[in-house]
Motif scaffolding. Structure first.
Motif, PDB file in Angstrom:
ATOM      1  N   ALA A 350      -6.840   4.747  18.953  1.00  0.00           N
ATOM      2  CA  ALA A 350      -8.125   5.199  18.411  1.00  0.00           C
ATOM      3  C   ALA A 350      -9.313   4.500  19.055  1.00  0.00           C
ATOM      4  CB  ALA A 350      -8.164   4.985  16.903  1.00  0.00           C
ATOM      5  N   THR A 351      -9.072   3.393  19.751  1.00  0.00           N
ATOM      6  CA  THR A 351     -10.172   2.633  20.362  1.00  0.00           C
ATOM      7  C   THR A 351     -11.009   3.486  21.312  1.00  0.00           C
ATOM      8  OG1 THR A 351      -8.835   0.621  20.181  1.00  0.00           O
ATOM      9  CG2 THR A 351     -10.754   0.533  21.625  1.00  0.00           C
ATOM     10  N   PRO A 352     -10.396   4.258  22.227  1.00  0.00           N
ATOM     11  CA  PRO A 352     -11.230   5.083  23.110  1.00  0.00           C
ATOM     12  C   PRO A 352     -12.012   6.155  22.356  1.00  0.00           C
ATOM     13  CG  PRO A 352      -8.907   5.654  23.351  1.00  0.00           C
ATOM     14  CD  PRO A 352      -8.965   4.394  22.557  1.00  0.00           C
ATOM     15  N   LEU A 353     -11.476   6.627  21.227  1.00  0.00           N
ATOM     16  CA  LEU A 353     -12.199   7.639  20.451  1.00  0.00           C
ATOM     17  C   LEU A 353     -13.455   7.038  19.833  1.00  0.00           C
ATOM     18  CD1 LEU A 353      -9.204   9.388  18.638  1.00  0.00           C
ATOM     19  CD2 LEU A 353     -10.182   9.880  20.889  1.00  0.00           C
ATOM     20  N   LEU A 354     -13.362   5.805  19.350  1.00  0.00           N
ATOM     21  CA  LEU A 354     -14.539   5.124  18.800  1.00  0.00           C
ATOM     22  C   LEU A 354     -15.601   4.931  19.883  1.00  0.00           C
ATOM     23  CD1 LEU A 354     -12.611   2.501  16.655  1.00  0.00           C
ATOM     24  CD2 LEU A 354     -14.049   4.338  15.754  1.00  0.00           C
ATOM     25  N   TRP A 355     -15.147   4.589  21.094  1.00  0.00           N
ATOM     26  CA  TRP A 355     -16.074   4.428  22.221  1.00  0.00           C
ATOM     27  C   TRP A 355     -16.723   5.765  22.581  1.00  0.00           C
ATOM     28  CZ3 TRP A 355     -18.402   0.862  25.226  1.00  0.00           C
ATOM     29  CH2 TRP A 355     -18.850   1.242  26.488  1.00  0.00           C
ATOM     30  N   THR A 368     -15.239  16.964  14.601  1.00  0.00           N
ATOM     31  CA  THR A 368     -15.057  18.200  15.382  1.00  0.00           C
ATOM     32  C   THR A 368     -13.796  18.094  16.242  1.00  0.00           C
ATOM     33  OG1 THR A 368     -16.492  17.394  17.165  1.00  0.00           O
ATOM     34  CG2 THR A 368     -17.525  18.712  15.423  1.00  0.00           C
ATOM     35  N   ALA A 369     -12.819  17.312  15.770  1.00  0.00           N
ATOM     36  CA  ALA A 369     -11.595  17.082  16.550  1.00  0.00           C
ATOM     37  C   ALA A 369     -10.364  17.244  15.661  1.00  0.00           C
ATOM     38  CB  ALA A 369     -11.610  15.682  17.174  1.00  0.00           C
ATOM     39  N   ILE A 370      -9.258  17.607  16.295  1.00  0.00           N
ATOM     40  CA  ILE A 370      -7.944  17.625  15.655  1.00  0.00           C
ATOM     41  C   ILE A 370      -7.017  16.796  16.535  1.00  0.00           C
ATOM     42  CG2 ILE A 370      -5.969  19.032  14.944  1.00  0.00           C
ATOM     43  CD1 ILE A 370      -7.841  21.362  14.513  1.00  0.00           C
ATOM     44  N   ALA A 371      -6.239  15.900  15.922  1.00  0.00           N
ATOM     45  CA  ALA A 371      -5.331  15.030  16.666  1.00  0.00           C
ATOM     46  C   ALA A 371      -3.885  15.466  16.464  1.00  0.00           C
ATOM     47  CB  ALA A 371      -5.498  13.582  16.227  1.00  0.00           C
ATOM     48  N   PHE A 372      -3.078  15.301  17.525  1.00  0.00           N
ATOM     49  CA  PHE A 372      -1.655  15.619  17.503  1.00  0.00           C
ATOM     50  C   PHE A 372      -0.865  14.382  17.919  1.00  0.00           C
ATOM     51  CE2 PHE A 372      -3.665  19.673  17.906  1.00  0.00           C
ATOM     52  CZ  PHE A 372      -2.790  20.655  17.473  1.00  0.00           C
ATOM     53  N   GLY A 373       0.265  14.128  17.263  1.00  0.00           N
ATOM     54  CA  GLY A 373       1.130  13.026  17.676  1.00  0.00           C
ATOM     55  C   GLY A 373       2.512  13.176  17.082  1.00  0.00           C
ATOM     56  N   ASP A 374       3.506  12.633  17.774  1.00  0.00           N
ATOM     57  CA  ASP A 374       4.888  12.716  17.300  1.00  0.00           C
ATOM     58  C   ASP A 374       5.364  11.421  16.655  1.00  0.00           C
ATOM     59  OD1 ASP A 374       7.055  11.400  19.663  1.00  0.00           O
ATOM     60  OD2 ASP A 374       4.900  11.460  19.991  1.00  0.00           O
ATOM     61  N   ASN A 375       4.519  10.420  16.651  1.00  0.00           N
ATOM     62  CA  ASN A 375       4.950   9.095  16.218  1.00  0.00           C
ATOM     63  C   ASN A 375       3.966   8.481  15.223  1.00  0.00           C
ATOM     64  OD1 ASN A 375       7.061   7.311  16.518  1.00  0.00           O
ATOM     65  ND2 ASN A 375       6.147   6.199  18.215  1.00  0.00           N
ATOM     66  N   PRO A 376       3.645   9.198  14.133  1.00  0.00           N
ATOM     67  CA  PRO A 376       2.610   8.706  13.224  1.00  0.00           C
ATOM     68  C   PRO A 376       2.993   7.446  12.474  1.00  0.00           C
ATOM     69  CG  PRO A 376       3.719  10.615  12.278  1.00  0.00           C
ATOM     70  CD  PRO A 376       4.199  10.496  13.703  1.00  0.00           C
ATOM     71  N   LEU A 383      -4.223   7.242  15.077  1.00  0.00           N
ATOM     72  CA  LEU A 383      -4.798   8.592  15.102  1.00  0.00           C
ATOM     73  C   LEU A 383      -4.803   9.217  13.721  1.00  0.00           C
ATOM     74  CD1 LEU A 383      -3.168  10.023  18.369  1.00  0.00           C
ATOM     75  CD2 LEU A 383      -5.391   8.894  18.100  1.00  0.00           C
ATOM     76  N   THR A 384      -4.017   8.677  12.792  1.00  0.00           N
ATOM     77  CA  THR A 384      -3.965   9.219  11.433  1.00  0.00           C
ATOM     78  C   THR A 384      -5.017   8.599  10.524  1.00  0.00           C
ATOM     79  OG1 THR A 384      -2.443   7.583  10.449  1.00  0.00           O
ATOM     80  CG2 THR A 384      -1.450   9.350  11.758  1.00  0.00           C
ATOM     81  N   ALA A 385      -5.744   7.615  11.037  1.00  0.00           N
ATOM     82  CA  ALA A 385      -6.614   6.796  10.185  1.00  0.00           C
ATOM     83  C   ALA A 385      -8.046   7.302  10.097  1.00  0.00           C
ATOM     84  CB  ALA A 385      -6.606   5.348  10.689  1.00  0.00           C
ATOM     85  N   HIS A 386      -8.324   8.485  10.649  1.00  0.00           N
ATOM     86  CA  HIS A 386      -9.713   8.958  10.676  1.00  0.00           C
ATOM     87  C   HIS A 386      -9.891  10.279   9.938  1.00  0.00           C
ATOM     88  CE1 HIS A 386     -11.303   5.815  13.305  1.00  0.00           C
ATOM     89  NE2 HIS A 386     -10.110   5.829  13.856  1.00  0.00           N
ATOM     90  N   VAL A 387      -9.019  10.508   8.957  1.00  0.00           N
ATOM     91  CA  VAL A 387      -9.167  11.701   8.128  1.00  0.00           C
ATOM     92  C   VAL A 387     -10.497  11.662   7.382  1.00  0.00           C
ATOM     93  CG1 VAL A 387      -8.210  12.993   6.189  1.00  0.00           C
ATOM     94  CG2 VAL A 387      -6.676  12.009   7.902  1.00  0.00           C
ATOM     95  N   ASP A 389     -13.146  10.467   8.373  1.00  0.00           N
ATOM     96  CA  ASP A 389     -14.216  10.767   9.331  1.00  0.00           C
ATOM     97  C   ASP A 389     -14.202  12.234   9.744  1.00  0.00           C
ATOM     98  OD1 ASP A 389     -15.061   8.074   9.426  1.00  0.00           O
ATOM     99  OD2 ASP A 389     -13.438   7.607  10.826  1.00  0.00           O
ATOM    100  N   GLY A 390     -13.227  12.993   9.232  1.00  0.00           N
ATOM    101  CA  GLY A 390     -13.199  14.425   9.502  1.00  0.00           C
ATOM    102  C   GLY A 390     -12.168  14.876  10.504  1.00  0.00           C
ATOM    103  N   MET A 391     -11.379  13.947  11.105  1.00  0.00           N
ATOM    104  CA  MET A 391     -10.387  14.349  12.113  1.00  0.00           C
ATOM    105  C   MET A 391      -9.024  14.532  11.453  1.00  0.00           C
ATOM    106  SD  MET A 391      -9.336  12.655  15.814  1.00  0.00           S
ATOM    107  CE  MET A 391      -8.386  11.257  15.161  1.00  0.00           C
TER     108      MET A 391
END
Length: 475
Positions: A350-355, A368-376, A383-387, A389-391
């Motif tokens: 998530a660090t690059p997303l914050l940047w 305005t984003a949706i995240a996908f991952g196989d290893n939550p 990537l699951t920690a920004h619900v 914030d709207g993602m």
């Protein structure tokens, strides 16, 4: 205006292995062209949705994903790669060529995203201790090796056989050189058990070094292209942590040898976006990389992460006893089912997303984003920690049981097949919307699309072969 902005889908954020591309147990790395995600992802990009790939991998990300996307769709930061689990950030420039965000290395988190070489030397001592304890556990109970994917099992059994025949103690037999040398244990895949993953920094043509008969860019560990023939020079010395090397500036003079080079085998290409062949599956030993151009001066030496292979989740206690010592050094460990990743505290997916959210040039916003991952449940957890914030986070994990409760709302499953199915459904949803821009599905709509994608998986699309997966993922 705020409500209108939330209705536009601007970014797909996606893990790479087993989310966008397959991650087979054989040491091969299939490309996006061979993935069911290829068509739906290109359709999304052509419709104006941007892509940010966040992955633990480094140079192989270019051949597996970047080179499969036409430059016209990568340009103006429409495609962004964050590699080494958030430590590096690369984007498409105005021409669609790869450019490194150099400021991110130094400012992505306070103190920068890289581990210093001095710190890495201290970490290697800790890692060596962890490895000795792990191999000792395998020696006492070889059935533990079967918890790892197949590519590790024969090499580790062979290693134990040789250790039993040696007059050296296990601590002496498992030398640091043995762990750092590509192919010393992992013969078939030509990987190292411990790798220093260097930042992706553009090479300086005036600063080269010669080692083992090959020419390298200092601080990179990637061979120089033979521009006459267009061939890639094998990365024979990429796993070394020093040794006899002579650097030359402008073809003359000498400088100190690069230290702790990445033991991930890489080769360099002169331009990003070179057309790929019909089949682009590679092995770790033949993976290629691009030389992105950078804005600003190259960053000083540092390491994005240190990867330790062949560590099953069941032996996590071996490294966890070192957590207090690591925390005091400002280092944390991210665990995947077959590996450990040592990185700076505060650096994750998530660090690059914050940047990006702080940098207007990326036009990124969580809402305005949706995240996908196989290893939550492990390294996709950030990537699951920004619900809030709207993602929204879409789980494509191989089994629901490993998915944390808070990440189950939009569970598709199916690994890269699940990603493809939902992307296709989102694209179809956009095609039937009256809006001129891509509508961001509200939670109710996204839940419906997820259910439809699951039905697609059951009724038509090929299923991901999960037989080789541990907890839904192999790394």
């Amino acid at each position: 205006k705020h409500m209108a902005a939330r209705r536009v889908l601007r970014h797909i954020v996606a893990d790479m292995d087993s989310t966008l591309v397959a991650r087979p147990p054989t040491g091969l790395f299939p490309s996006l062209r061979e993935s069911p995600c290829f068509g739906p992802m290109l359709d999304s990009l052509q419709a104006g949705v941007r892509l940010c790939v966040v992955t633990t991998a480094d140079y192989r990300t270019f051949q597996q994903v970047w080179d499969c996307i036409p430059p016209a769709l990568r340009k103006d930061r429409n495609v962004v790669l964050s590699v080494s689990e958030g430590a590096s950030l690369i984007y498409g420039d105005k021409d669609g060529q790869a450019a490194v965000d150099m400021e991110y290395y130094s400012q992505g988190i306070p103190g920068g995203t890289l581990l210093s070489d001095e710190l890495c030397s201290r970490l290697l001592t800790i890692i060596h201790s962890i490895f000795v304890d792990m191999i000792s556990a395998f020696a006492k109970n070889r059935s533990l090796i079967r918890l790892l994917t197949s590519k590790y099992q024969e090499p580790l059994n062979n290693l134990l056989d040789k250790a039993n025949q040696s007059e050296l103690s296990l601590d002496q037999f498992l030398s640091k050189d043995l762990l750092l040398t590509r192919g010393a244990v992992m013969v078939q895949t030509h990987e190292a058990l411990v790798s220093f993953n260097r930042p992706i920094i553009p090479p300086r043509p005036d600063l080269l070094c010669e080692q083992d008969g090959e020419t390298y860019h200092v601080g990179r560990g990637a061979p120089v292209i033979d521009s006459t023939h267009g061939a890639h020079t094998p990365a024979a010395g990429a796993g070394h942590t020093g040794g006899d090397a002579k650097a030359r500036v402008g073809g003359a003079g000498a400088a100190s040898a690069p230290t702790a080079q990445s033991s991930s085998p890489t080769t360099a290409t002169t331009t990003a976006g070179t057309a790929t062949t019909a089949r682009t599956t590679t092995t770790e030993a033949t993976a290629t990389s691009t030389n992105p151009a950078a804005e600003g001066e190259p960053h000083s030496a540092g390491v994005c992460s240190i990867s330790v292979m062949a560590m099953p989740v069941s032996l996590a206690g071996i490294y966890k006893k070192h957590v207090p010592e690591l925390a005091a050094l400002g280092v944390e460990v991210s665990q995947a089912p077959n590996s450990l990743w040592f990185k700076k505290v505060g650096v994750d997916k998530a660090t690059p997303l914050l940047w990006m959210a702080r940098s207007p040039a990326y036009q990124f916003s969580f809402d305005t984003a949706i995240a996908f991952g196989d290893n939550p449940h492990t390294n996709d957890a950030p990537l699951t920690a920004h619900v809030a914030d709207g993602m929204s986070f879409v789980s494509v994990a191989g089994e629901l049981g490993v998915v944390p409760l808070h990440a189950r709302q939009f569970h598709v499953g199916g690994l890269e097949f699940g990603t493809a199915a939902l992307l296709a459904r989102i694209n179809t949803h956009h095609a039937h919307c009256d809006a001129t821009e891509n509508a961001l599905p509200d939670p109710g709509t996204l839940s419906r699309l997820v259910e439809e994608a699951r039905m697609d998986l059951e009724s038509g699309l090929p299923h991901a072969d999960a037989a080789h997966l541990v907890d839904g993922r192999e790394v």
